[in-house]
Design a protein around this motif. Structure first.
Motif, PDB file in Angstrom:
ATOM      1  N   ASP A   1       0.798  -1.213   0.000  1.00  0.00           N
ATOM      2  CA  ASP A   1       0.000   0.000   0.000  1.00  0.00           C
ATOM      3  C   ASP A   1       0.837   1.273   0.000  1.00  0.00           C
ATOM      4  O   ASP A   1       0.312   2.362  -0.163  1.00  0.00           O
ATOM      5  CB  ASP A   1      -0.937  -0.006   1.220  1.00  0.00           C
ATOM      6  N   LYS A   2       2.143   1.122   0.193  1.00  0.00           N
ATOM      7  CA  LYS A   2       3.014   2.302   0.269  1.00  0.00           C
ATOM      8  C   LYS A   2       3.211   2.921  -1.119  1.00  0.00           C
ATOM      9  O   LYS A   2       3.493   2.216  -2.077  1.00  0.00           O
ATOM     10  CB  LYS A   2       4.379   1.901   0.831  1.00  0.00           C
ATOM     11  N   PRO A   3       3.027   4.238  -1.223  1.00  0.00           N
ATOM     12  CA  PRO A   3       3.246   4.876  -2.524  1.00  0.00           C
ATOM     13  C   PRO A   3       4.731   4.901  -2.883  1.00  0.00           C
ATOM     14  O   PRO A   3       5.596   4.952  -2.015  1.00  0.00           O
ATOM     15  CB  PRO A   3       2.712   6.293  -2.324  1.00  0.00           C
ATOM     16  N   THR A   4       4.997   4.854  -4.166  1.00  0.00           N
ATOM     17  CA  THR A   4       6.385   4.919  -4.630  1.00  0.00           C
ATOM     18  C   THR A   4       6.706   6.355  -5.006  1.00  0.00           C
ATOM     19  O   THR A   4       5.892   7.061  -5.581  1.00  0.00           O
ATOM     20  CB  THR A   4       6.608   4.007  -5.844  1.00  0.00           C
ATOM     21  N   GLY A   5       7.882   6.782  -4.673  1.00  0.00           N
ATOM     22  CA  GLY A   5       8.298   8.129  -5.014  1.00  0.00           C
ATOM     23  C   GLY A   5       7.768   9.173  -4.050  1.00  0.00           C
ATOM     24  O   GLY A   5       7.198   8.874  -3.017  1.00  0.00           O
ATOM     25  N   GLU A   6       7.980  10.428  -4.421  1.00  0.00           N
ATOM     26  CA  GLU A   6       7.582  11.564  -3.586  1.00  0.00           C
ATOM     27  C   GLU A   6       6.164  11.993  -3.933  1.00  0.00           C
ATOM     28  O   GLU A   6       5.863  12.282  -5.081  1.00  0.00           O
ATOM     29  CB  GLU A   6       8.554  12.722  -3.836  1.00  0.00           C
ATOM     30  N   THR A   7       5.294  12.014  -2.941  1.00  0.00           N
ATOM     31  CA  THR A   7       3.921  12.493  -3.150  1.00  0.00           C
ATOM     32  C   THR A   7       3.608  13.535  -2.082  1.00  0.00           C
ATOM     33  O   THR A   7       4.170  13.518  -0.997  1.00  0.00           O
ATOM     34  CB  THR A   7       2.883  11.357  -3.049  1.00  0.00           C
ATOM     35  N   SER A   8       2.686  14.407  -2.411  1.00  0.00           N
ATOM     36  CA  SER A   8       2.322  15.441  -1.436  1.00  0.00           C
ATOM     37  C   SER A   8       1.403  14.848  -0.362  1.00  0.00           C
ATOM     38  O   SER A   8       0.778  13.812  -0.553  1.00  0.00           O
ATOM     39  CB  SER A   8       1.648  16.612  -2.131  1.00  0.00           C
ATOM     40  N   ARG A   9       1.322  15.539   0.748  1.00  0.00           N
ATOM     41  CA  ARG A   9       0.553  15.043   1.892  1.00  0.00           C
ATOM     42  C   ARG A   9      -0.931  14.899   1.572  1.00  0.00           C
ATOM     43  O   ARG A   9      -1.565  13.931   1.966  1.00  0.00           O
ATOM     44  CB  ARG A   9       0.754  15.971   3.086  1.00  0.00           C
ATOM     45  N   TRP A  10      -1.510  15.860   0.834  1.00  0.00           N
ATOM     46  CA  TRP A  10      -2.942  15.780   0.548  1.00  0.00           C
ATOM     47  C   TRP A  10      -3.250  14.589  -0.341  1.00  0.00           C
ATOM     48  O   TRP A  10      -4.319  13.981  -0.224  1.00  0.00           O
ATOM     49  CB  TRP A  10      -3.471  17.082  -0.034  1.00  0.00           C
ATOM     50  N   VAL A  11      -2.329  14.233  -1.233  1.00  0.00           N
ATOM     51  CA  VAL A  11      -2.531  13.050  -2.082  1.00  0.00           C
ATOM     52  C   VAL A  11      -2.527  11.795  -1.214  1.00  0.00           C
ATOM     53  O   VAL A  11      -3.373  10.911  -1.376  1.00  0.00           O
ATOM     54  CB  VAL A  11      -1.450  12.972  -3.183  1.00  0.00           C
TER      55      VAL A  11
END
Length: 128
Positions: A59-69
């Motif tokens: 479930d962990k996103p890959t790369g840099e994502t913003s907090r709201w995403v």
């Protein structure tokens, strides 16, 4: 089956099935798949922890994502379930809507209601 009972009955299915399983275990004298020793309990806890780590990794996103995403992604299931339930209630106020669409909306609402409330109720009852 229509109305509120169509929403409540699917939420109660896990509770009823667990109660039936408990009665059968009581009558047959079995305890199901429970650990028999402290060592087995520790191994089971380790296996559960590893399983949860694997799920979290998926479930962990890959790369840099913003907090709201990340926040939207984490709450999406609940927002979608709420939207499905709201749409089902909205079908009550549209008299010209085809009965097939109304039935489909309420069937979807049953699943969403069971997802939101049934699982939490089951966990709460199992704590006691």
């Amino acid at each position: 089956m229509t109305g509120i009972e169509a929403l409540i009955i699917p939420a109660l299915i896990p509770v009823v099935s667990d109660a039936v399983k408990g009665i059968i275990n009581k009558l047959t004298g079995q305890s199901g798949a429970t650990p028999k020793s402290v060592d087995e309990e520790m191994k089971l806890m380790q296996a559960k922890a590893e399983w949860m780590k694997a799920l979290a990794e998926l479930d962990k996103p890959t790369g840099e994502t913003s907090r709201w995403v990340n926040d939207l992604r984490a709450s999406f299931r609940y927002l979608a379930a709420a939207a499905i339930i709201i749409v089902a209630f909205a079908t009550l106020f549209i008299p010209t809507l085809d009965a097939g669409y109304v039935e489909m909306a309420w069937t979807s609402a049953q699943a969403a209601f069971a997802f939101i409330f049934g699982d939490r109720m089951y966990v709460y009852l199992r704590r006691r």
